[in-house]
Design an enzyme around this catalytic site. Structure first.
Site, mmCIF file in Angstrom:
data_model
loop_
_atom_site.group_PDB
_atom_site.id
_atom_site.type_symbol
_atom_site.label_atom_id
_atom_site.label_comp_id
_atom_site.label_asym_id
_atom_site.label_seq_id
_atom_site.Cartn_x
_atom_site.Cartn_y
_atom_site.Cartn_z
ATOM 1 N N PHE A 185 -11.463 1.220 2.058
ATOM 2 C CA PHE A 185 -12.059 2.204 1.154
ATOM 3 C C PHE A 185 -13.144 3.054 1.806
ATOM 4 C CE2 PHE A 185 -15.076 -1.320 0.860
ATOM 5 C CZ PHE A 185 -16.293 -0.659 0.872
ATOM 6 N N LYS A 209 -0.207 2.490 3.279
ATOM 7 C CA LYS A 209 -0.782 1.964 2.041
ATOM 8 C C LYS A 209 -2.288 2.189 2.089
ATOM 9 C CE LYS A 209 -2.646 -1.719 0.601
ATOM 10 N NZ LYS A 209 -3.575 -1.139 -0.428
ATOM 11 N N GLU A 212 -6.461 1.084 -2.597
ATOM 12 C CA GLU A 212 -6.213 1.415 -4.002
ATOM 13 C C GLU A 212 -7.456 1.961 -4.695
ATOM 14 O OE1 GLU A 212 -7.490 -2.892 -3.752
ATOM 15 O OE2 GLU A 212 -6.174 -1.536 -2.637
ATOM 16 N N ARG A 213 -8.614 1.843 -4.039
ATOM 17 C CA ARG A 213 -9.846 2.385 -4.626
ATOM 18 C C ARG A 213 -10.008 3.875 -4.358
ATOM 19 N NH1 ARG A 213 -14.112 -2.239 -2.508
ATOM 20 N NH2 ARG A 213 -13.371 -3.964 -3.800
ATOM 21 N N SER A 262 -11.589 -5.986 6.085
ATOM 22 C CA SER A 262 -12.395 -7.204 6.172
ATOM 23 C C SER A 262 -11.754 -8.233 7.093
ATOM 24 C CB SER A 262 -12.554 -7.815 4.776
ATOM 25 O OG SER A 262 -11.312 -8.349 4.326
ATOM 26 N N CYS A 317 -18.118 0.121 9.346
ATOM 27 C CA CYS A 317 -17.927 -1.029 10.231
ATOM 28 C C CYS A 317 -18.748 -0.877 11.507
ATOM 29 C CB CYS A 317 -16.455 -1.213 10.572
ATOM 30 S SG CYS A 317 -15.734 0.152 11.487
ATOM 31 N N GLU A 417 -21.590 -10.123 7.188
ATOM 32 C CA GLU A 417 -21.660 -8.661 7.172
ATOM 33 C C GLU A 417 -22.048 -8.220 5.765
ATOM 34 O OE1 GLU A 417 -18.990 -4.851 8.630
ATOM 35 O OE2 GLU A 417 -17.962 -6.623 7.849
#
Length: 535
Positions: A185, A209, A212-213, A262, A317, A417
């Protein structure tokens, strides 16, 4: 539906603007069983289509938590249709002249440039980052697209003539088939653009893909790619969560998977995809340290630390989430706090905003809990942004700049993190001690040192075990002529993203050894001994 009948960008933009008109709907993360209201389409075989699913996921504006659209959990039939489309398109696309593919990407990079503002608005609406940061998101992805236009040089093979009498060896670099990407996201444009342009310019087809957010940017980028001349079926987009991930990991037609996200998801995708015989490159979590030497340029260093720690609300990140102050540099802490206090927290679309909200209430809760764990374990809370209120956006997921000092390596706020606007500060007496702190941390994404001493910088870059290092550069993300070389616990796989390694990941090498003897026309017998080339 103008998305099905027209190819004009203005029509696409109009539909997207309509789709993102705010509506207030109950709690975030709710799984809906109705597609009433604006919806995100699937992109299959060159068409933007409505999903037949009965399960929909709400998309929220992080600044207000209002529902702005819904995204489908694609059905098994729809996911199969997408990968089948990739398969059908592959023979023609892989056989297309490399110059023709290059021309499509030359057009594509110009279309992205022409629509940066439109893409950035979608990112800010769904993800929350400031408009300026969203434009940077698009721009860094655009740089990868621009680099793909060098494909006629990047895909060159090798040759060695006369390895034996009348014998030559040469290599081709060829596409591998259907590839797939699963994106996070936090960079709705940049990270998809790390993936499918590199894969597709090499001759592969691609199944994407997006998170979805935040699917809006990917959908607009797909429309622009179509407008640039990409043939139907070469790029397909599905939406969903676990079932979609498992489908990508398991389908035998998919030869390679690119993932950013993640550690939990990355390890899972790497293991499951690899078990099924796929190439997998998996960029995961990080704990990036900024080492501040006492001889550093104080003004520049403090500004760099603040920007790299709190920009994008810390949802990078490569955010510089940990400062290691060496020796007398610890005396700079009060000034660091004062600079952080000056940052303006607001909705990302508001002028002058320095950082926007976190992506979800759950993300905010997690960040606040990790800050509290640091306090309970003995860290000093020098700046607390957990209770910040933004006028007009009281329901938003806002956390202001937060600084925890006197942090120890065993504390939870250090070992995990945080992924929020939180800077944890450790102290070290020497450079060697600072290097030991970094090397004992499991992550290896990025690090930086601030110093005016070249010998110190050289020692640091050679001794620290991290894949990407900045010297007076806080976020050392390489430009696309290099590769993104995160290492250790931040990466799984053996070939990194974009640059030369990206080309290697999305291609296979075919080696040909040929012999055309001068005397072939007069050859009368067969040789049965082992060939001994070069003798």
């Amino acid at each position: 539906d103008c998305l099905l009948s027209g190819r004009r960008l203005c029509a696409m933009a109009a539909i997207i603007r309509t789709a993102f008109r705010p509506k207030i709907v109950p709690p975030l993360g709710r799984l809906c069983y109705s597609s009433s209201g604006p919806t995100t389409k699937l992109f299959i075989d060159g068409k933007f289509i409505e999903s037949n699913t009965s399960e929909w996921i709400d998309i929220h504006n992080p600044a207000t938590n209002e529902v702005i659209s819904k995204v489908p959990k694609a059905t098994q039939e729809e996911m199969l249709a997408a990968v089948n489309s990739c398969q059908r398109a592959y023979p023609s696309w892989s056989g297309t002249s490399i110059l023709s593919r290059q021309q499509i990407f030359l057009k594509y990079q110009q279309l992205i440039k022409d629509n940066v503002a439109e893409i950035a608005k979608l990112i800010t609406k769904e993800q929350g980052k400031t408009l300026a940061d969203a434009e940077g998101d698009v721009f860094r992805g655009l740089q990868v697209v621009e680099h793909t236009c060098s494909i006629t040089s990047l895909m060159l093979g090798e040759t060695l003539p006369s390895i034996s009498k009348d014998m030559d060896t040469f290599t081709y670099r060829l596409p591998i088939g259907v590839c797939a990407g699963i994106t996070p996201f936090n960079f709705p444009a940049m990270i998809p653009l790390w993936m499918y342009p590199m894969a597709m310019v090499c001759g592969n087809t691609f199944l994407l893909k997006p998170s979805e957010r935040v699917p809006g940017a990917a959908m607009l980028l797909a429309k622009l790619f179509q407008d640039a001349g990409a043939p139907d079926g070469t790029l397909n987009i599905i939406h969903g969560q676990h079932d979609a991930v498992n489908f990508i990991c398991d389908h035998p037609a998919i030869k390679a998977i690119s993932f950013v996200g993640s550690n939990e998801a990355g390890e899972y995708i790497y293991t499951r995809g690899s078990k099924n015989g796929k190439r997998v490159q998996s960029n995961m979590g990080a704990k990036n340290h900024g080492v501040v030497m006492p001889d550093a340029n104080k003004e520049n260093t403090l500004n760099q630390l603040v920007g790299a720690a709190f920009g994008a609300a810390g949802q990078r990140c490569m955010a510089l989430s940990t400062a290691v102050l060496v020796g007398k540099a610890r005396n700079w802490l009060p000034e660091l706090v004062e600079r952080a206090k000056k940052l303006r927290v607001n909705s990302g679309d508001q002028p002058g905003s320095d950082l926007g909200p976190l992506v979800s209430p759950q993300a905010k809760t997690r960040v606040c809990d990790l800050v509290q764990s640091g306090v309970e374990e003995g860290a000093k809370l020098l700046l607390d942004g957990r209770k910040i209120q933004v006028k007009g956006y009281e329901n938003g997921n806002f956390v202001g700049p937060t600084i925890l000092a006197s942090v120890k390596p065993q504390m939870k706020c250090y070992t995990e993190e945080i992924f929020g606007p939180v800077l944890v500060v450790l102290e070290a007496e020497t450079l060697d001690e600072a290097v030991d702190i970094i090397n004992q941390n499991p992550y290896g994404n990025g690090t930086a040192i601030f110093t005016t001493n070249g010998a110190t910088a050289r020692k640091f870059t050679h001794q620290v075990d991290v894949g990407q290092i900045g010297v007076n550069v806080p976020i050392p993300v390489p430009l696309p002529m290099f590769s993104f070389t995160g290492s250790r616990g931040s990466f799984r796989g053996d070939t990194n993203f974009y640059g030369k390694q990206g080309i290697q990941f999305y291609t296979q090498v075919k080696t040909v050894t040929s012999q055309w003897k001068e005397e072939d026309s007069t050859l009368t017998g067969s040789s049965v001994v082992m060939p001994t080339m070069g003798r």
